[in-house]
Enzyme design. Structure first.
Site, PDB file in Angstrom:
ATOM      1  CG  ASP A   1       5.929   3.968   0.618  1.00 15.26           C
ATOM      2  OD1 ASP A   1       6.254   4.708   1.569  1.00 15.26           O
ATOM      3  OD2 ASP A   1       4.750   3.736   0.302  1.00 15.26           O
TER       4      ASP A   1
ATOM      5  CE  LYS B   1       1.623   4.240   7.948  1.00 18.38           C
ATOM      6  NZ  LYS B   1       0.196   4.340   8.264  1.00 18.38           N
TER       7      LYS B   1
ATOM      8  CE1 TYR C   1      -3.672   2.560   0.739  1.00 14.48           C
ATOM      9  CE2 TYR C   1      -2.306   3.293   2.574  1.00 14.48           C
ATOM     10  CZ  TYR C   1      -3.386   3.483   1.731  1.00 14.48           C
ATOM     11  OH  TYR C   1      -4.183   4.596   1.886  1.00 14.48           O
TER      12      TYR C   1
HETATM   13  C1  LIG Z   1       3.918   2.236   3.098  1.00 18.01           C
HETATM   14  C2  LIG Z   1       2.909   3.338   3.086  1.00 18.01           C
HETATM   15  N1  LIG Z   1       3.015   4.322   2.182  1.00 18.01           N
HETATM   16  C3  LIG Z   1       2.158   5.360   2.153  1.00 18.01           C
HETATM   17  C4  LIG Z   1       1.111   5.430   3.031  1.00 18.01           C
HETATM   18  C5  LIG Z   1       0.148   6.589   2.985  1.00 18.01           C
HETATM   19  O1  LIG Z   1       0.367   7.422   4.084  1.00 18.01           O
HETATM   20  P1  LIG Z   1      -0.776   8.432   4.607  1.00 18.01           P
HETATM   21  O2  LIG Z   1      -1.851   7.585   5.225  1.00 18.01           O
HETATM   22  O3  LIG Z   1      -0.048   9.298   5.595  1.00 18.01           O
HETATM   23  O4  LIG Z   1      -1.256   9.189   3.430  1.00 18.01           O
HETATM   24  C6  LIG Z   1       0.957   4.428   3.995  1.00 18.01           C
HETATM   25  C7  LIG Z   1      -0.147   4.481   4.964  1.00 18.01           C
HETATM   26  O5  LIG Z   1      -0.495   3.527   5.615  1.00 18.01           O
HETATM   27  C8  LIG Z   1       1.876   3.341   4.023  1.00 18.01           C
HETATM   28  O6  LIG Z   1       1.754   2.343   4.893  1.00 18.01           O
END
Ligand SMILES: Cc1ncc(COP(=O)(O)O)c(C=O)c1O
Length: 434
Positions: free
Chosen positions: A243, A271, A146
């Site tokens: 990511d 996060k 994700y």
């Molecule tokens: C690996 C990863 N990338 C991007 C995101 C998106 O982050 P946000 O919820 O702050 O938009 C998340 C959210 O859970 C994530 O786990």
């Protein structure tokens, strides 16, 4: 006088009130659970709900609470920053400069950094600049990973068995062209990636990957997988994006890339970066980062009214300061190892068919046995049992998100006593379930 009326849970009353004006009663998907909870207090390693029940929290708000909820130093620095400004909206503040300098010091791939507010913004901006830099359209993501809410990446996340390997958009209303231009490969399968590059020669702008696939719980990269992605992107002129929205700061101040010894071209963070305060970043190679329109002559638009606000920056600086000066990761890895070993011992003693996975502060129990290398392997997980186990733990004062495949997080505020209490509750619950 005694009333015969059943006692209404405040949690339920507040849920009903929320539903009157908030669709579904929650402001983010995946927050709606049974039993309904309305949290009144999140402090250190515990949550307290509207009925006054206390829980040892392993949800950590999906990951940000790395140092524990409402960490005193982070909170202090945020409050102090507000004596000066919240949002200047012109030029760069000293706080923004300090955050960017620290990111560039700690994260191997970071030669330049830009700040935003959410992980979704960071991955969106990283993919856009990868397309601009390569002049190509397609991107590759992995089944089960994700990367946020936007159309470029919201496909093939928690797919049903019959949708794995098929077009599986995560939302109605997505642009078909965006979905089509996002190719999906199997995590840990370099042959699949190689075939995808061959089938779309000269068209792939970037690979985006969670270096540990924590959105499937905790699927480790097989030896050579990240190195293979690095080699293949280099050979094919594509951008490699790690990511690290979950793994960044949580596993190492420099991201999981330090532990893996593989340096991507771009890194996205979010996060835990502000320990709960909203801040995120995209950072990476100078020649790519200078394509952003913040740079004179840059052609790739990057902007945001709230970017670099004092609250997020002060929180990120304080979080990084604690990570630099205190044995946070040592504590998290030790507790994580204790938790995983304790759970394995309980499972083997009780004869429970389960697999404990995780890395550092992240752990979870899958109700399956066998290898875990990709999303398809996890289709063997007994989802009903997974959720039932966690619901029963909530009744015992242990909060792990009762949603299939969700990981659990330890924080710096968790102690050995929390781990002991948790193991005891897990054992009791499993005894009742088997
Ligand atoms: C690996 C990863 N990338 C991007 C995101 C998106 O982050 P946000 O919820 O702050 O938009 C998340 C959210 O859970 C994530 O786990």
């Amino acid at each position: 006088m005694k009333s015969d009326k059943p006692k209404t849970r405040k949690n339920d009353t507040l849920y009903e009130l929320a539903c009157e004006t908030i669709p579904g009663g929650v402001t983010s998907a995946q927050r709606s659970i049974r039993p309904h909870l309305a949290i009144r207090r999140a402090l250190g390693a515990t949550l307290t709900d509207a009925d006054g029940n206390e829980y040892i929290d392993y949800h950590g708000a999906f990951g940000p609470a790395l140092l524990g909820h409402n960490h005193p130093l982070v909170r202090k620095r945020v409050v102090e920053s507000l004596d000066h400004y919240l949002l200047a909206g012109v030029g760069a503040t000293e706080l923004e400069i300090d955050v960017a300098r620290k990111l560039c010091r700690h994260i191997p791939s970071a030669q330049k950094a830009l700040l935003c507010n959410t992980g979704s913004e960071a991955t969106f901006h990283a993919l856009r600049v990868a397309r601009a830099f390569t002049g190509r359209k397609k991107i590759v993501k992995f089944q089960g990973c994700y990367h946020g809410t936007h159309d470029y990446v919201l496909r093939n996340v928690t797919s049903r068995a019959d949708r794995v390997g098929q077009t599986d958009p995560g939302s109605a209303g997505m642009l078909p062209e965006a979905i089509e231009n996002t190719l999906v490969c199997e995590f840990n399968n370099l042959d699949d990636v190689e075939k995808t590059f061959a089938a779309h020669r000269g068209q792939i702008a970037a690979i985006i990957v969670e270096p540990i696939a924590h959105n499937m719980g905790s699927v480790m990269p097989a030896p050579g997988f990240l190195e293979g992605l690095r080699a293949m992107t280099r050979a094919n002129g594509a951008v490699l994006i790690f990511d690290e929205v979950i793994t960044g700061f949580r596993h190492h101040l420099g991201g999981y890339q330090v532990i893996a010894g593989v340096t991507p071209d771009l890194t996205t963070l979010g996060k835990a970066m502000g320990n709960g305060f909203p801040i995120a970043a995209v950072c990476g190679k100078k020649e790519i980062m200078e394509r952003y329109s913040t740079f004179a002559g840059g052609d790739t638009y990057f902007a945001g009214t709230f970017n670099g606000n004092a609250v997020g920056c002060a929180a990120a600086l304080a979080t990084m300061e604690v990570l630099e000066n205190e044995p946070v990761h040592q504590h998290l890895f030790r507790l994580g190892d204790r938790m995983r070993a304790g759970l394995r011992e309980i499972h083997s003693r009780l004869g429970v068919r389960a697999t404990v996975a995780g890395f550092g502060s992240i752990f979870l129990t899958y109700f399956l046995d066998g290898k875990i290398g990709n999303y398809s392997d996890l289709l063997q997980n007994d989802a009903e049992r997974f959720v039932e186990y966690r619901r029963r733990l909530i009744d015992r004062g242990i909060f792990k998100m009762p949603i299939n495949l969700k990981r659990s997080h330890l924080s710096y505020a968790h102690t050995d006593t929390h781990v002991d209490k948790t193991l005891e509750a897990c054992e009791d619950v499993l005894k009742k379930m088997y």
